[in-house]
Scaffold this motif. Structure first.
Motif, PDB file in Angstrom:
ATOM      1  N   ASP A  36      40.261  77.480 -15.471  1.00 31.88           N
ATOM      2  CA  ASP A  36      39.218  77.199 -14.491  1.00 31.88           C
ATOM      3  C   ASP A  36      39.638  77.836 -13.162  1.00 31.88           C
ATOM      4  N   PRO A  37      38.864  78.759 -12.624  1.00 32.35           N
ATOM      5  CA  PRO A  37      39.244  79.403 -11.357  1.00 32.35           C
ATOM      6  C   PRO A  37      39.445  78.417 -10.219  1.00 32.35           C
ATOM      7  N   LEU A  38      38.631  77.346 -10.174  1.00 34.18           N
ATOM      8  CA  LEU A  38      38.783  76.347  -9.121  1.00 34.18           C
ATOM      9  C   LEU A  38      40.130  75.652  -9.234  1.00 34.18           C
ATOM     10  N   ARG A  39      40.522  75.296 -10.438  1.00 33.29           N
ATOM     11  CA  ARG A  39      41.809  74.639 -10.638  1.00 33.29           C
ATOM     12  C   ARG A  39      42.947  75.546 -10.170  1.00 33.29           C
ATOM     13  N   ALA A  40      42.832  76.816 -10.462  1.00 35.25           N
ATOM     14  CA  ALA A  40      43.864  77.769 -10.051  1.00 35.25           C
ATOM     15  C   ALA A  40      43.929  77.891  -8.531  1.00 35.25           C
ATOM     16  N   ARG A  41      42.772  77.911  -7.875  1.00 36.66           N
ATOM     17  CA  ARG A  41      42.755  78.012  -6.411  1.00 36.66           C
ATOM     18  C   ARG A  41      43.357  76.769  -5.772  1.00 36.66           C
ATOM     19  N   ILE A  42      43.038  75.606  -6.332  1.00 41.22           N
ATOM     20  CA  ILE A  42      43.592  74.359  -5.803  1.00 41.22           C
ATOM     21  C   ILE A  42      45.113  74.355  -5.924  1.00 41.22           C
ATOM     22  N   ALA A  43      45.620  74.747  -7.086  1.00 45.77           N
ATOM     23  CA  ALA A  43      47.063  74.766  -7.313  1.00 45.77           C
ATOM     24  C   ALA A  43      47.763  75.737  -6.374  1.00 45.77           C
ATOM     25  N   ALA A  44      47.121  76.865  -6.104  1.00 41.54           N
ATOM     26  CA  ALA A  44      47.732  77.894  -5.251  1.00 41.54           C
ATOM     27  C   ALA A  44      47.851  77.437  -3.807  1.00 41.54           C
ATOM     28  N   LYS A  45      47.006  76.502  -3.393  1.00 43.24           N
ATOM     29  CA  LYS A  45      46.990  76.055  -2.003  1.00 43.24           C
ATOM     30  C   LYS A  45      47.902  74.857  -1.734  1.00 43.24           C
ATOM     31  N   THR A  46      48.531  74.307  -2.759  1.00 45.69           N
ATOM     32  CA  THR A  46      49.290  73.069  -2.571  1.00 45.69           C
ATOM     33  C   THR A  46      50.580  73.271  -1.792  1.00 45.69           C
ATOM     34  N   GLY A  47      51.155  74.467  -1.848  1.00 48.05           N
ATOM     35  CA  GLY A  47      52.462  74.682  -1.235  1.00 48.05           C
ATOM     36  C   GLY A  47      53.597  74.100  -2.057  1.00 48.05           C
TER      37      GLY A  47
END
Length: 370
Positions: A36-47
């Protein structure tokens, strides 16, 4: 008479997943079994670089695997029941607490436990009775008269509430208190494509912390003392952070509005708290900010005009451990204390309400000394 922190012990499960592996795991458990692209974007922003979990075990090559969660058999399959998750909590939480306590008492357990009259525990990710505290008292061979107090289901600021209870217990006479927090957040992974559940799934992790506390007059310049605490509820925000028990685990809701509320209300809360100790915000030397997520840290920095250096300890803990809920603040405090930080140190943590918990620590006996 104040509460002195004599020692801190920290613990994580032995194995961790990096965020890339955790993302593959999440995709494997999604109903569509697809990335899921959204899941990937969320994970990438967590730090976050990695997160530990009690559910991970090594395969034949030593790589972390788990078999507690399985891919859903249908759209209605929401994973293990709450009963199964609580059984896992009961079976695995104690070992993590034991590791933290052992590290806390590493210098001289016999001397440290002499005069210990109280055990204060904290957790919001599981329930069991008889509890972890009873087993701990028995295995440490503490007197059966040791009192037990459990601070339950308060969320990420729970350890600060446990410290408040500890301070109250120690206010009457000199005593020693063992205070601990343990959270197994990974037990509550949710099979959901809802964005705020994706956020929770990418942030939370497992950990434990134990603090040996002593109530006495602080007459030296090395010991850290808890000198003040304050709690603030932000009106009209009850549904912005929630943590509710459902049939398939505990479900976290974290609204996007939380950051905005903190930017609006936090400064006045902290100013009031430090002013009671004779400080202004400019007097605060170090900050221990619970990293609920990168947006929370950014909101706090904006509200209090903090620098990257002020956030360094909190960001480091988030990067290497994720959000472990209540024990997390102890990981940050230990990092600051080990760096020989000067005081005062202000700790902030947030939870349902929205509640803002504030604790102020000072090194040495003089409240306004560096």
């Amino acid at each position: 008479m104040g509460i002195i922190i004599r020692a801190i012990g920290l613990a994580n499960p032995n194995l961790a997943l990096d965020q890339k592996s955790a993302l593959k795991f999440a995709n494997h458990l999604s109903s569509s079994r697809a990335s899921d692209p959204l899941r990937a974007r969320i994970a990438a922003k967590t730090g976050i670089t990695k997160r530990h979990s009690v559910l991970l075990e090594p395969d034949e090559k030593g790589n972390p695997i788990q078999d507690f969660f399985s891919p859903p058999l249908s759209a209605e399959d929401m994973g293990p029941s709450t009963a199964a998750r609580m059984q896992a909590y009961e079976g695995r939480a104690y070992a993590l607490v034991q590791k933290a306590v052992t590290r806390c008492l590493a210098d001289d357990a016999t001397d440290a436990l002499r005069g210990l009259d109280h055990v204060v525990s904290c957790s919001c990710t599981g329930f069991a009775s008889p509890g972890i505290d009873i087993r701990l008292i028995q295995e440490l061979s503490l007197p059966p008269s040791v009192t037990r107090t459990h601070v339950g289901f308060m969320g990420c600021h729970g350890l600060l509430n446990a410290l408040r209870v500890s301070a109250a217990l120690g206010s009457a006479e000199p005593t020693r208190i063992l205070c601990f927090a343990v959270e197994l957040c990974s037990l509550h992974y949710q099979y959901s494509e809802v964005p705020d559940q994706m956020v929770a799934n990418t942030l939370f992790a497992d950990g434990a912390a134990a603090l040996l506390l002593e109530s006495r007059q602080n007459n030296d310049n090395e010991s850290w003392q808890l000198i003040a605490q304050q709690s603030n509820l932000i009106d009209g925000t009850n549904e912005e952070i929630t943590w509710r028990i459902r049939d398939h685990g505990f479900v976290m809701h974290l609204s996007r509005k939380v950051a905005t509320h903190l930017e609006t209300h936090l400064k006045s809360c902290v100013e009031t708290a430090v002013a009671k100790c004779g400080y202004s915000l400019k007097d605060v030397k170090h900050w221990a900010i619970h990293p609920g997520g990168p947006s929370i840290l950014s909101a706090v920095a904006s509200a209090l005009d903090l620098s990257d250096a002020d956030l360094a300890a909190s960001r480091s803990v988030l990067e290497n451990h994720g959000n472990m809920s209540s024990p997390t603040i102890a990981f940050i405090l230990q990092k600051l204390f080990m760096q020989n930080a000067s005081g005062p140190v202000v700790a902030l943590a947030f939870g349902p309400g929205i509640t803002c918990e504030i604790a102020i620590f000072q090194r040495g006996s003089a409240l306004n000394s560096d």
